[in-house]
Design an enzyme around this catalytic site. Structure first.
Site, PDB file in Angstrom:
ATOM      1  N   SER A   7       0.853  -1.189   0.000  1.00  0.00           N
ATOM      2  CA  SER A   7       0.000   0.000   0.000  1.00  0.00           C
ATOM      3  C   SER A   7       0.891   1.241   0.000  1.00  0.00           C
ATOM      4  CB  SER A   7      -0.868  -0.012   1.264  1.00  0.00           C
ATOM      5  OG  SER A   7      -1.602   1.194   1.373  1.00  0.00           O
ATOM      6  N   ARG A   8       0.330   2.352  -0.534  1.00  0.00           N
ATOM      7  CA  ARG A   8       1.013   3.652  -0.431  1.00  0.00           C
ATOM      8  C   ARG A   8       0.273   4.539   0.551  1.00  0.00           C
ATOM      9  NH1 ARG A   8       1.898   2.199  -5.542  1.00  0.00           N
ATOM     10  NH2 ARG A   8       4.126   2.131  -5.989  1.00  0.00           N
ATOM     11  N   ASN A   9      -0.752   3.993   1.174  1.00  0.00           N
ATOM     12  CA  ASN A   9      -1.613   4.782   2.042  1.00  0.00           C
ATOM     13  C   ASN A   9      -0.969   4.921   3.432  1.00  0.00           C
ATOM     14  OD1 ASN A   9      -3.641   5.405   3.925  1.00  0.00           O
ATOM     15  ND2 ASN A   9      -5.230   4.716   2.500  1.00  0.00           N
ATOM     16  N   ALA A  10      -0.551   6.149   3.762  1.00  0.00           N
ATOM     17  CA  ALA A  10       0.155   6.377   5.030  1.00  0.00           C
ATOM     18  C   ALA A  10      -0.716   5.997   6.229  1.00  0.00           C
ATOM     19  CB  ALA A  10       0.578   7.842   5.122  1.00  0.00           C
ATOM     20  N   ASP A  72      -7.974  -5.830   1.005  1.00  0.00           N
ATOM     21  CA  ASP A  72      -9.007  -5.309   0.111  1.00  0.00           C
ATOM     22  C   ASP A  72     -10.253  -5.124   0.960  1.00  0.00           C
ATOM     23  OD1 ASP A  72      -9.986  -4.461  -2.422  1.00  0.00           O
ATOM     24  OD2 ASP A  72     -11.094  -6.330  -2.588  1.00  0.00           O
ATOM     25  N   GLY A 156     -14.583   7.690   2.255  1.00  0.00           N
ATOM     26  CA  GLY A 156     -15.518   6.754   1.626  1.00  0.00           C
ATOM     27  C   GLY A 156     -16.933   6.876   2.165  1.00  0.00           C
ATOM     28  N   ASP A 158     -17.971   6.416   5.202  1.00  0.00           N
ATOM     29  CA  ASP A 158     -18.043   6.677   6.645  1.00  0.00           C
ATOM     30  C   ASP A 158     -19.176   7.627   7.056  1.00  0.00           C
ATOM     31  OD1 ASP A 158     -16.062   5.008   7.755  1.00  0.00           O
ATOM     32  OD2 ASP A 158     -14.472   6.413   7.226  1.00  0.00           O
ATOM     33  N   LYS A 178     -12.079   4.507  15.739  1.00  0.00           N
ATOM     34  CA  LYS A 178     -12.353   3.734  14.511  1.00  0.00           C
ATOM     35  C   LYS A 178     -11.372   2.561  14.377  1.00  0.00           C
ATOM     36  CE  LYS A 178     -12.878   3.815   9.555  1.00  0.00           C
ATOM     37  NZ  LYS A 178     -12.729   4.490   8.273  1.00  0.00           N
ATOM     38  N   ARG A 184     -10.906  -3.128   9.246  1.00  0.00           N
ATOM     39  CA  ARG A 184      -9.478  -3.238   8.921  1.00  0.00           C
ATOM     40  C   ARG A 184      -8.684  -3.592  10.174  1.00  0.00           C
ATOM     41  NH1 ARG A 184      -9.408   0.953   6.580  1.00  0.00           N
ATOM     42  NH2 ARG A 184      -9.956   0.096   4.563  1.00  0.00           N
TER      43      ARG A 184
HETATM   44  P1  IMP Z   1      -9.624  -0.360  -0.894  1.00  0.00           P
HETATM   45  O1  IMP Z   1      -9.647  -1.562  -0.018  1.00  0.00           O
HETATM   46  O2  IMP Z   1      -8.560   0.606  -0.499  1.00  0.00           O
HETATM   47  O3  IMP Z   1      -9.644  -0.751  -2.350  1.00  0.00           O
HETATM   48  O4  IMP Z   1     -10.999   0.449  -0.619  1.00  0.00           O
HETATM   49  C1  IMP Z   1     -12.216   0.099  -1.174  1.00  0.00           C
HETATM   50  C2  IMP Z   1     -13.318   1.122  -0.991  1.00  0.00           C
HETATM   51  O5  IMP Z   1     -14.172   0.676   0.057  1.00  0.00           O
HETATM   52  C3  IMP Z   1     -12.920   2.536  -0.585  1.00  0.00           C
HETATM   53  O6  IMP Z   1     -12.680   3.332  -1.703  1.00  0.00           O
HETATM   54  C4  IMP Z   1     -14.163   3.017   0.143  1.00  0.00           C
HETATM   55  O7  IMP Z   1     -15.128   3.446  -0.783  1.00  0.00           O
HETATM   56  C5  IMP Z   1     -14.675   1.739   0.803  1.00  0.00           C
HETATM   57  N1  IMP Z   1     -14.150   1.611   2.185  1.00  0.00           N
HETATM   58  C6  IMP Z   1     -13.264   0.691   2.635  1.00  0.00           C
HETATM   59  N2  IMP Z   1     -13.006   0.876   3.940  1.00  0.00           N
HETATM   60  C7  IMP Z   1     -13.736   1.957   4.308  1.00  0.00           C
HETATM   61  C8  IMP Z   1     -13.864   2.657   5.543  1.00  0.00           C
HETATM   62  O8  IMP Z   1     -13.235   2.348   6.571  1.00  0.00           O
HETATM   63  N3  IMP Z   1     -14.686   3.719   5.532  1.00  0.00           N
HETATM   64  C9  IMP Z   1     -15.384   4.114   4.429  1.00  0.00           C
HETATM   65  N4  IMP Z   1     -15.284   3.515   3.254  1.00  0.00           N
HETATM   66  C10 IMP Z   1     -14.471   2.419   3.186  1.00  0.00           C
END
Ligand code: IMP
Length: 200
Positions: A7-10, A72, A156, A158, A178, A184
């Site tokens: 992942s690149r997500n900090a 995912d 997203g 939330d 959260k 997650r």
């Molecule tokens: P990915 O797992 O990073 O591909 O995320 C998939 C998509 O699911 C995100 O773009 C959000 O739309 C939604 N999503 C996943 N986890 C969350 C969360 O914790 N809150 C809100 N939306 C989420």
């Protein structure tokens, strides 16, 4: 030992590091995709969260020679037969347009009564070693979808998701609250025994 989180997500990197520290897992240094040489990243095309997480972790372990974790996640809505599911990030047709994706789900549920607005956030997390050992787990966070967005935290869906046992949306929880409850966080904690085993 270095373990790659694909992942690149900090925020995701920080969350996993905090969970490892909180659970007393020593000897693992989590690195992200920006800290390893780049490699082609295949699009997520599997029909399940587990399939996509495994594909990403397999590609990352093969390309880097490091044990790799990938996740995912998405939202499953009962009244939509489990959709948007693996399509959550691109439900409106544009990848990553959180606003449009949320608006579309809200619109689809306009006539759905309050007692049939159940939903869950789901996260599959996979750990794959270069030797080919694979572990995949799933964390779920059940709740309901409200009709109006509330809260400024998170991302997203939330602002319209109220977790079971809560009155606030997940966008009204602070980040630590959260992490402690989320899909997650649950999935990453379920992965800890397999991660810990790597160091023994
Ligand atoms: P990915 O797992 O990073 O591909 O995320 C998939 C998509 O699911 C995100 O773009 C959000 O739309 C939604 N999503 C996943 N986890 C969350 C969360 O914790 N809150 C809100 N939306 C989420």
């Amino acid at each position: 030992m270095k373990v790659l989180l694909a992942s690149r997500n900090a925020k995701k990197l920080g969350e996993l590091r905090r969970i490892l520290a909180a659970e007393g897992v020593d000897g693992i240094e989590i690195v992200g995709l920006d800290e390893v040489p780049s490699f082609p990243e295949a699009p997520e095309t599997e029909p399940t969260f587990e399939g996509n997480a495994l594909d990403k972790a397999r590609d990352a372990a093969l390309a880097t020679g490091l044990p790799a974790i990938a996740d995912d996640s998405g939202l499953t809505v009962e009244a939509l037969n489990g959709m948007p599911g693996v399509l959550s990030a691109r439900w409106s047709g544009k990848h990553g347009d959180d606003q449009a994706n949320l608006e579309l789900v809200l619109g689809q549920l306009t006539d759905v009564p309050d007692d049939r607005r159940g939903a869950a956030f789901v996260c599959a997390a996979a750990l794959v070693t270069p030797a080919g050992q694979e572990t995949v787990v799933r964390g779920e966070w059940p709740g309901v979808l409200v009709r109006e967005r509330r809260g400024a935290n998170g991302f997203g869906y939330d602002p319209i998701f109220v977790p079971a046992g809560e009155t606030r949306t997940s966008a009204e929880l602070d980040p630590a609250e959260k992490d402690a409850a989320s899909h997650r966080g649950r999935a990453l904690r379920l992965l800890l025994p397999a991660l810990q085993a790597l160091t023994q």
